[in-house]
Design a protein around this motif. Structure first.
Motif, short mmCIF file in Angstrom:
data_model
loop_
_atom_site.label_atom_id
_atom_site.label_comp_id
_atom_site.label_asym_id
_atom_site.label_seq_id
_atom_site.Cartn_x
_atom_site.Cartn_y
_atom_site.Cartn_z
N LEU A 1 44.68 -26.38 -12.12
CA LEU A 1 43.97 -27.58 -12.57
C LEU A 1 44.11 -27.85 -14.30
O LEU A 1 44.51 -29.18 -14.51
CB LEU A 1 42.38 -27.46 -12.33
N PRO A 2 43.80 -27.01 -15.09
CA PRO A 2 44.06 -27.35 -16.49
C PRO A 2 45.60 -27.32 -16.79
O PRO A 2 45.93 -27.88 -18.20
CB PRO A 2 43.34 -26.09 -17.22
N ALA A 3 46.46 -26.91 -15.98
CA ALA A 3 47.90 -26.78 -16.48
C ALA A 3 48.38 -28.14 -16.64
O ALA A 3 49.38 -28.41 -17.29
CB ALA A 3 48.73 -26.08 -15.31
N GLY A 4 47.87 -29.29 -15.94
CA GLY A 4 48.34 -30.51 -16.20
C GLY A 4 48.48 -31.26 -17.56
O GLY A 4 49.54 -31.72 -18.27
N TYR A 5 47.11 -31.37 -18.07
CA TYR A 5 46.87 -31.76 -19.38
C TYR A 5 47.52 -31.02 -20.43
O TYR A 5 48.26 -31.41 -21.44
CB TYR A 5 45.61 -32.02 -19.67
N LEU A 6 47.10 -29.74 -20.37
CA LEU A 6 47.77 -28.61 -21.47
C LEU A 6 49.22 -28.47 -21.35
O LEU A 6 49.71 -28.25 -22.55
CB LEU A 6 46.96 -27.34 -20.92
N SER B 1 36.61 -37.55 -10.28
CA SER B 1 37.78 -37.05 -9.43
C SER B 1 38.94 -36.20 -10.22
O SER B 1 39.80 -35.93 -9.97
CB SER B 1 38.54 -37.91 -8.50
N SER B 2 38.57 -36.30 -11.62
CA SER B 2 39.69 -35.84 -12.70
C SER B 2 39.86 -34.13 -12.49
O SER B 2 38.71 -33.71 -11.89
CB SER B 2 39.18 -36.22 -13.91
N ASP B 3 40.67 -33.65 -13.39
CA ASP B 3 41.09 -32.35 -13.03
C ASP B 3 39.73 -31.55 -13.83
O ASP B 3 39.49 -30.23 -13.22
CB ASP B 3 42.25 -32.01 -13.71
N ALA B 4 39.33 -32.04 -14.62
CA ALA B 4 38.26 -31.51 -15.81
C ALA B 4 36.97 -31.19 -14.86
O ALA B 4 36.34 -30.35 -14.85
CB ALA B 4 37.86 -32.32 -16.87
N GLU B 5 36.67 -32.46 -14.18
CA GLU B 5 35.42 -32.49 -13.12
C GLU B 5 35.79 -31.37 -12.26
O GLU B 5 34.68 -30.58 -11.69
CB GLU B 5 35.11 -33.57 -12.59
N LYS B 6 36.82 -31.34 -11.66
CA LYS B 6 36.94 -30.27 -10.38
C LYS B 6 37.04 -29.00 -11.13
O LYS B 6 36.50 -27.83 -10.36
CB LYS B 6 38.51 -30.54 -9.77
N PHE B 7 37.71 -28.77 -12.50
CA PHE B 7 37.67 -27.62 -12.87
C PHE B 7 36.16 -26.87 -13.30
O PHE B 7 35.96 -25.87 -13.02
CB PHE B 7 38.26 -27.54 -14.14
N ALA B 8 35.42 -27.89 -13.61
CA ALA B 8 33.77 -27.66 -13.90
C ALA B 8 33.29 -26.99 -12.72
O ALA B 8 32.43 -26.17 -12.59
CB ALA B 8 33.20 -28.87 -14.37
N GLU B 9 33.72 -27.66 -11.41
CA GLU B 9 33.07 -27.23 -10.23
C GLU B 9 33.35 -25.65 -9.67
O GLU B 9 32.66 -24.99 -9.15
CB GLU B 9 33.50 -28.09 -8.95
N VAL B 10 34.77 -25.40 -10.14
CA VAL B 10 35.11 -24.00 -9.79
C VAL B 10 34.98 -22.79 -10.98
O VAL B 10 35.03 -21.64 -10.43
CB VAL B 10 36.41 -23.91 -9.46
N CYS B 11 34.71 -23.25 -12.10
CA CYS B 11 34.82 -22.41 -13.27
C CYS B 11 33.23 -22.01 -13.28
O CYS B 11 32.29 -22.74 -13.36
CB CYS B 11 35.11 -23.03 -14.21
N PRO B 12 32.94 -20.74 -13.22
CA PRO B 12 31.50 -20.29 -13.43
C PRO B 12 30.92 -20.43 -15.05
O PRO B 12 29.58 -20.19 -15.11
CB PRO B 12 31.72 -18.63 -13.27
N CYS B 13 31.67 -20.73 -15.82
CA CYS B 13 30.80 -21.39 -17.32
C CYS B 13 30.17 -22.70 -16.85
O CYS B 13 30.33 -23.30 -16.19
CB CYS B 13 32.26 -21.95 -18.17
#
Length: 233
Positions: free
Chosen positions: A87-92, A190-202
């Motif tokens: 997920l973060p690989a796209g923007y970064l 539906s952005s990568d960051a919103e999806k990342f927030a769902e799967v990341c325990p932080c």
């Protein structure tokens, strides 16, 4: 030894480097909403989606297809892999490639290597592209790079380094803008960051991750300029 402290900065070459980046930045912002920059924006989207695909492959997943859309969006269809890496690989990733291209432009040999690698990536993606816009983009930029390379080798028009630098600056600026527009100002659900927030325990939401990724992208942009000055010192 590298001049990491940039003592006696800035020399003639360093001033030219900064001046060209400044000129390219002004040109990019002046033409931001014109059709002239659309192909370069789409190549940034291409690198964004390619970074997703590369992260998927590196984490043992399968890439089922890549699309780039005329509205400057894109989709990478993956199966398996480590989702919180993909997920973060796209923007970064696109910010990193922008930095790499800026640094590669400082030398003709590295500029040629960067152009060759970019052309090779376009050829590979051409075979996994799922829409004709991305196929056309790949073919168009392969032809563009071939023409620039031919001019470099056969005429007095030495523009390969500047073409690579322009693509790098464009990629870096568009990546930062894209993060701000998609993840911070508008908060696309539906952005990568919103999806990342769902799967990341932080305990961070999509906007927080957008700010973090935006700062990292700005770091890549500043690092490219700093390292460029070090190389030229």
């Amino acid at each position: 030894m590298p001049n990491w402290e940039l003592k006696n900065c800035c020399g003639h070459e360093q001033k030219i480097f900064l001046a060209i980046i400044g000129v390219f930045t002004v040109v990019i912002f002046a033409l931001w909403r014109t059709v002239l920059l659309t192909p370069f924006k789409l190549i940034t989207v291409f690198l964004h989606e390619t970074s997703h695909a590369l992260a998927c492959k590196l984490t043992c997943g399968e890439v089922e297809g890549i699309q780039v859309h005329a509205n400057e969006g894109g989709v990478t269809q993956t199966r398996g892999g480590i989702y919180w890496v993909i997920l973060p690989a796209g923007y970064l990733g696109s910010s990193f490639w922008g930095m790499a291209l800026i640094l590669a432009s400082r030398n003709l040999l590295t500029a040629k290597i960067a152009a060759g690698c970019l052309a090779a990536a376009l050829i590979v993606v051409l075979f996994v592209a799922k829409n004709w816009l991305l196929r056309g983009l790949c073919i168009g930029f392969i032809i563009f790079l071939a023409i620039v390379w031919l001019l470099q080798e056969t005429t007095s028009v030495r523009i390969l380094r500047y073409a690579i630098l322009f693509i790098g600056v464009m990629n870096s600026l568009f990546s930062v803008y894209d993060i701000y527009d998609d993840l911070i100002s508008r908060r696309v659900h539906s952005s990568d960051a919103e999806k990342f927030a769902e799967v990341c325990p932080c305990p961070c939401n999509g906007v927080a991750w957008g700010v973090i990724w935006g700062l990292i992208s700005l770091f890549f942009l500043c690092a490219s300029m700093y390292l460029g000055l070090v190389i030229l010192s």
